[in-house]
Every structure is written in structure tokens, then in C-alpha cells.
Design an enzyme around this catalytic site. Structure first.
Site, PDB file in Angstrom:
ATOM      1  N   GLU A  23      -3.209   4.443   9.983  1.00  0.00           N
ATOM      2  CA  GLU A  23      -4.302   5.367   9.696  1.00  0.00           C
ATOM      3  C   GLU A  23      -4.719   6.029  11.007  1.00  0.00           C
ATOM      4  O   GLU A  23      -5.186   5.361  11.930  1.00  0.00           O
ATOM      5  CB  GLU A  23      -5.482   4.627   9.081  1.00  0.00           C
ATOM      6  CG  GLU A  23      -6.639   5.559   8.711  1.00  0.00           C
ATOM      7  CD  GLU A  23      -7.905   4.817   8.335  1.00  0.00           C
ATOM      8  OE1 GLU A  23      -8.689   5.374   7.545  1.00  0.00           O
ATOM      9  OE2 GLU A  23      -8.120   3.701   8.839  1.00  0.00           O
ATOM     10  N   ASP A  77      -5.055  -0.168   9.663  1.00  0.00           N
ATOM     11  CA  ASP A  77      -6.321   0.547   9.614  1.00  0.00           C
ATOM     12  C   ASP A  77      -6.703   1.074  11.000  1.00  0.00           C
ATOM     13  O   ASP A  77      -6.548   0.375  12.005  1.00  0.00           O
ATOM     14  CB  ASP A  77      -7.393  -0.415   9.098  1.00  0.00           C
ATOM     15  CG  ASP A  77      -8.724   0.244   8.826  1.00  0.00           C
ATOM     16  OD1 ASP A  77      -8.803   1.018   7.861  1.00  0.00           O
ATOM     17  OD2 ASP A  77      -9.685  -0.035   9.563  1.00  0.00           O
ATOM     18  N   HIS A 123      -8.923   4.647  -0.929  1.00  0.00           N
ATOM     19  CA  HIS A 123     -10.163   3.908  -1.158  1.00  0.00           C
ATOM     20  C   HIS A 123     -11.358   4.514  -0.435  1.00  0.00           C
ATOM     21  O   HIS A 123     -12.503   4.147  -0.723  1.00  0.00           O
ATOM     22  CB  HIS A 123      -9.978   2.460  -0.700  1.00  0.00           C
ATOM     23  CG  HIS A 123      -9.650   2.354   0.756  1.00  0.00           C
ATOM     24  ND1 HIS A 123      -8.409   2.695   1.257  1.00  0.00           N
ATOM     25  CD2 HIS A 123     -10.396   1.989   1.823  1.00  0.00           C
ATOM     26  CE1 HIS A 123      -8.412   2.525   2.559  1.00  0.00           C
ATOM     27  NE2 HIS A 123      -9.592   2.102   2.941  1.00  0.00           N
ATOM     28  N   ASP A 124     -11.129   5.419   0.522  1.00  0.00           N
ATOM     29  CA  ASP A 124     -12.208   6.046   1.283  1.00  0.00           C
ATOM     30  C   ASP A 124     -12.530   7.463   0.814  1.00  0.00           C
ATOM     31  O   ASP A 124     -13.468   8.075   1.332  1.00  0.00           O
ATOM     32  CB  ASP A 124     -11.841   6.117   2.774  1.00  0.00           C
ATOM     33  CG  ASP A 124     -11.951   4.783   3.480  1.00  0.00           C
ATOM     34  OD1 ASP A 124     -12.734   3.937   3.013  1.00  0.00           O
ATOM     35  OD2 ASP A 124     -11.257   4.583   4.487  1.00  0.00           O
ATOM     36  N   ASP A 154      -2.760  -4.561   3.890  1.00  0.00           N
ATOM     37  CA  ASP A 154      -3.660  -3.741   4.697  1.00  0.00           C
ATOM     38  C   ASP A 154      -4.187  -4.627   5.825  1.00  0.00           C
ATOM     39  O   ASP A 154      -4.683  -5.731   5.583  1.00  0.00           O
ATOM     40  CB  ASP A 154      -4.823  -3.250   3.833  1.00  0.00           C
ATOM     41  CG  ASP A 154      -5.438  -1.961   4.346  1.00  0.00           C
ATOM     42  OD1 ASP A 154      -5.411  -1.745   5.576  1.00  0.00           O
ATOM     43  OD2 ASP A 154      -5.957  -1.194   3.528  1.00  0.00           O
TER      44      ASP A 154
END
Length: 534
Positions: free
Chosen positions: A236, A194, A310-311, A98
Site C-alpha cells: 500500500e 499496509d 476496506h478504506d 494483510d
């Protein structure tokens, strides 16, 4: 024609802080992941996406990176990272890093130098203005913070401890590319990038997402880094539409393998408001959105398929039923998604049916986004009860509580004090899931096996089959001589759908009830049938 390894793959996301603690300090680590590789091999996944493991002050749980080419001490050492890459490779599993290249931590050496003087060579690595404008941070409040040493404001589209990088600076871009090549040379399997749609921002024009130079930067990145390797890259992109997604992942674009789009994830918030402003999901609306992406990217791009990360809150609590139908609704959600075209992502604990972790006060919350929302809305007149209801429904901590391995005191995650409480359960654990041949785990394992065995899941054209009930969702995948039909009841109510003699003329690939398929659908019933012409 499907030719890339990642088009046939299933990817498992690990939140390292919460996966497995090996040294009993309450924080998951890289040796803990290595210890659990055989479990992940048994599940059948092809790659592991690790949320950030770089050194970080953890203002935003690692998405504020202070050293791009290091490993945070709490997670282990670079030797641990190299051993993880090698041990995963032995099991035919790739490691996906990531990476945040929209911003750094304010503790990164670049920013520390940048704020000392306007003459610093690193000053222009970031975005500075004499006066702020009206841009708002994604975490609330102004997106600009003043630095007295240089008499200027810097831009941060997230927390003030996350200053945005200036992608217009070619020297900054070269430094980023050198760092990416450092990791690629270690043998990783790719990057998850990200908030990548923010790097082309033009703040003076109030443009944050999808700026005019975004794709120029990505094409340059591809040429200078991962385009020289056989790896997967997923961006993302909260602002993506199918048309925009084609620009990233089209066959001839040479940018990214795919993007995460979030149109479906926004369907349970009130129109024009933030994610905290809740509304009930309309299953038919969900079906329309996911079907749109299936049809419009067919042959023009590639889908990522996901419910959790994770969000995001746990999907069973969000759109399934975490009470009486936890396993059945979890199986329904898995079956509905995994027969679509694209690369599926499984978030840690999804395969064993982990659910949300409600809190009774803001003091129990770790997540910075939830804290900032709570403070700002409390001032605006919302009640504590309203705000906690939103956090319990949508807060990011829901996904971050430790993995449930067994029925011991801390569920096998640690023998120390966990960084977030463990949602200890007598029902939900890897130990229980592996012992029950009808568990959700084995549904996921079966879905992964089917994807490897049946080209129609990877390559088949997608078509919606209309239904009379809004909670009954049906689609088919088509290849010459083959037809795959997927039927789900997205509800705890009885539904109805008729397939003519389904078990006589087709093969039932998977079914979440141990009973004959009938026109009447039980709550959360889901199945897939493959028809082949002789």
C-alpha cells in the site's frame, strides 16, 4: 514475458469481521470464510486477501496488531486458520495475509516493554524523541505522544494507539522477518503490506513517505522472507508515482510484486485538501490517470487494478449510479477496469453491487478516522450537515457493513446482533445475484474467465483511443494479429462512439446491454470487442 501466477490472477479481498459469522456473535470469522469458499470458487477468483485477523484491541479495526503470530479469538483459532489455508488450497485458491509492519498496537508486548524503560531491549524497536516536532498524524493531531515513565515522546503516524516501529534497528527487522517466515511456512500465498512506503521514514527531517532507506529495507525483506517462496506481495503506497512504482515492482528490483497506487482514487477531492473535501469526478481525468499508469508501467512494473477496498466507499455509490442504474453502472465500472493490464482486486460485495450505507448522526459511525475528522472539523466551524455529507460520501464504514447473502433478517450474515448494521436490501444479495443470469455477479465471473483465456488481456500493449465526449472512454490492447477495444460511457447521459461494423468484423466478448452495439451509447453502456487478423 508473463511468467508469474499472480500476473494472471484475480484477487478477492475479504474483510473478515463483515464477511460471514459462523457462531452468531455478530462478528464474521474464519469458519464463516471456509463455509463460503465454494461461492468464491464459483466466482473464479485465484486468491483471497484477508484484512488482519491477528489479536488486536481494534482501535483501528485490526490494523493495530498486538500479536503478529496469533489469531484473534473473535475470528477463531490458529487451527481454523490452518484449515482455511488447506480448504482454499483444495479449491486452487491462495490465502494472502494483510500485514502491518510500519506500526504495532500499543498493547503489543514489544511496546509494553519499550515504554517501561529506556534501557529495555525493546525500547529502540520504536521511535522516541525528547521533544516533538511538527509532524501530524494521518488521523489528525500531533504524531507524538508523551510517556511519563521514560520522559520521551513516541511517534505514531496514525492513532496514538499505533506506535511506529523503528526500521533503523536491525534487531527489530530480524524479528519482523522471523514472523513473516512463520506465516510463509504455513503455506500462505503472500502478503498485502499496509502503508509500506512509511517504513523508511526520517522523522527529524519530516520525511514520512518514500524515505531514502525504504528500498534497502524492502530488498532485505525480499532476501530474508518472501523471495524464497512463490508468493505475491502488494504494498500500500499512497505516495507512489509510476516512476516510484517501478522501483518497487521492476523485474530486476527484487522487492514487491506490485503496489497499490491511489492517484485515481484522489480525483474526487479538492486539490491540495483532504479526502473529505469533495468535488465531482471528471471521467476524462480518470481515464488519463489510469492510462498513464498503464503506459508507464508497461514492461517496467506491474499494475494493481481496483475500485474498492476496506478504506474506500462503494464504487457504485461513488462513481456509478446507486439509484436507477446500479447494475448497469456496476457492470460498466467492472468492464472498464478488468481489461487493463495488471492484477484485478474485487472487494467483498462489489460483485453483487453493494452500495454505501448513509448515516444520520455521528453516533452511528464506528470508524476512528471519521470520528477524529468530525471532532476536529466541528471545532473549526464546519456544520454537522457538511461533515456527515463527507462521511456518507467517503467514510470507511461504507465498505465495512456486513456482506449481503440473502433476504433473511440479517441478510444471512449472522443470526445475532451484527457489529455494524446490515444494509438489508430486497434487491442486493448473493442469493438474488446467483438466481439472475444477467446479474453483476455473472459479469464479474465472465471477466475472470476471459482473463484466464485471452493472453491479450494479460500481455497486450495499451493505447488510448481519443473520443469527442468527455464521458466516453475508449482504449485498446494490442498483440500481433489481435486488437481488443474497450468502450464505456461513464455517465447517465447518452454518448456516441463509432466503430466500423463492430459485430461483423470482431467478436463481442462482453456487453452490459442486451442489444445490438450502435454508434449511440446508452447510459453506462460498456462493451469489449476482440478483432483477429486472418
Amino acid at each position: 514475458m508473463i511468467t508469474k501466477w499472480w500476473q494472471k490472477a484475480v484477487i478477492y479481498q475479504i474483510y473478515p469481521r463483515s464477511f460471514q459469522d459462523s457462531n452468531q456473535d455478530g462478528i464474521g470469522d474464519l469458519p464463516g470464510i471456509i463455509f463460503r469458499l465454494d461461492y468464491l470458487k464459483k466466482l473464479g477468483v485465484d486468491a483471497l486477501w484477508l484484512s488482519p485477523v491477528y489479536p488486536s484491541p481494534n482501535r483501528d479495526n485490526g490494523y493495530d496488531i498486538s500479536d503478529y503470530q496469533g489469531i484473534a479469538a473473535e475470528y477463531g483459532t490458529m487451527e481454523d486458520m490452518e484449515r482455511l489455508i488447506e480448504e482454499a488450497r483444495k479449491r486452487e485458491i491462495k490465502i494472502i495475509m494483510d500485514l502491518v509492519v510500519n506500526h504495532t498496537s500499543d498493547q503489543h508486548p514489544w511496546f509494553k516493554e519499550a515504554k517501561k524503560s529506556s534501557e529495555s531491549p525493546y525500547h529502540d524497536f520504536y521511535i522516541w524523541r525528547e521533544e516533538p516536532n511538527e509532524l501530524i498524524s494521518n488521523f489528525g493531531g500531533s504524531a507524538w505522544t508523551f510517556v511519563p515513565e521514560v520522559g520521551k515522546y513516541y511517534l505514531h503516524l496514525h492513532a496514538k494507539e499505533q506506535p511506529d516501529l523503528n526500521w533503523e534497528n536491525p534487531q527489530m527487522r530480524k524479528a519482523i522477518y522471523a514472523m513473516m517466515n512463520y506465516w510463509l511456512a504455513k503455506g500462505i500465498g503472500g502478503f498485502r503490506l499496509d502503508v509500506i512506503d512509511l517504513i523508511g521514514k526520517e522523522p527529524d527531517r519530516l520525511i514520512t513517505k518514500n524515505g531514502p532507506k525504504l528500498h534497502d529495507y524492502l530488498q532485505e525483506m525480499h532476501r530474508e522472507t518472501f523471495g524464497n517462496y512463490n508468493v505475491v506481495t502488494v504494498g500500500e503506497t499512497w505516495g507512489a508515482t509510476p516512476e516510484i512504482a517501478q522501483l518497487y515492482s521492476g523485474e530486476c528490483r527484487e522487492e514487491l510484486s506490485m503496489v497499490f497506487q491511489f492517484e485515481h482514487i484522489s480525483l474526487d477531492k479538492q486539490t491540495g485538501k483532504r479526502k473529505w473535501d469533495l468535488k465531482e469526478l471528471n471521467p476524462q481525468e480518470l481515464h488519463q490517470v489510469l492510462s498513464k499508469w498503464q503506459v508507464e508501467l508497461q514492461g517496467k512494473g506491474w499494475n494493481s487494478l481496483f475500485w474498492n477496498n476496506h478504506d474506500l466507499p462503494r464504487i457504485i455509490s461513488r462513481w456509478g449510479n446507486d439509484d436507477h442504474y446500479r447494475e448497469l453502472s456496476g457492470k460498466m465500472l467492472a468492464i472498464y477496469l478488468h481489461f487493463m493490464q495488471g492484477t484485478p482486486y474485487i472487494y467483498q460485495g462489489e460483485e453483487i453491487g453493494m452500495i454505501n450505507y448513509p448515516v444520520a448522526s455521528i453516533e452511528e459511525v464506528d470508524d476512528i478516522e471519521s470520528h477524529q475528522m468530525y471532532a476536529s472539523r466541528l471545532k473549526a466551524g464546519y456544520t454537522k450537515e457538511e461533515l456527515l455529507a463527507s462521511i456518507n460520501a467517503k467514510g470507511r464504514d461504507n465498505a465495512r457493513h456486513p456482506m449481503l447473502w440473502d433476504d433473511s433478517k440479517q441478510a444471512g450474515f449472522t443470526k445475532g446482533t451484527p457489529w455494524l448494521p446490515v444494509a438489508i436490501s430486497s434487491e442486493i444479495s448473493v442469493k438474488n445475484a446467483l438466481a439472475d443470469p444477467n446479474s453483476l455477479f455473472y459479469t464479474y465471473q465472465r471477466l475472470i474467465q476471459l482473463r484466464k483465456e485471452l493472453p491479450i488481456i494479460i500481455e497486450g500493449n495499451y493505447r488510448v483511443i481519443p473520443t469527442e465526449e468527455s464521458h466516453v472512454l475508449v482504449y485498446e490492447r494490442l498483440l500481433p494479429g489481435q486488437r481488443l477495444v474497450v468502450v464505456v460511457n461513464f455517465s447517465n447521459q447518452v454518448g456516441h462512439f463509432s466503430l466500423e461494423h463492430p459485430e461483423k468484423s470482431g467478436v463481442v466478448l462482453i456487453h452490459n446491454y442486451q442489444q445490438e452495439i450502435k454508434e449511440q451509447l446508452a447510459p453506462y453502456e460498456a462493451y469489449a470487442i476482440l478483432y483477429t487478423k486472418n
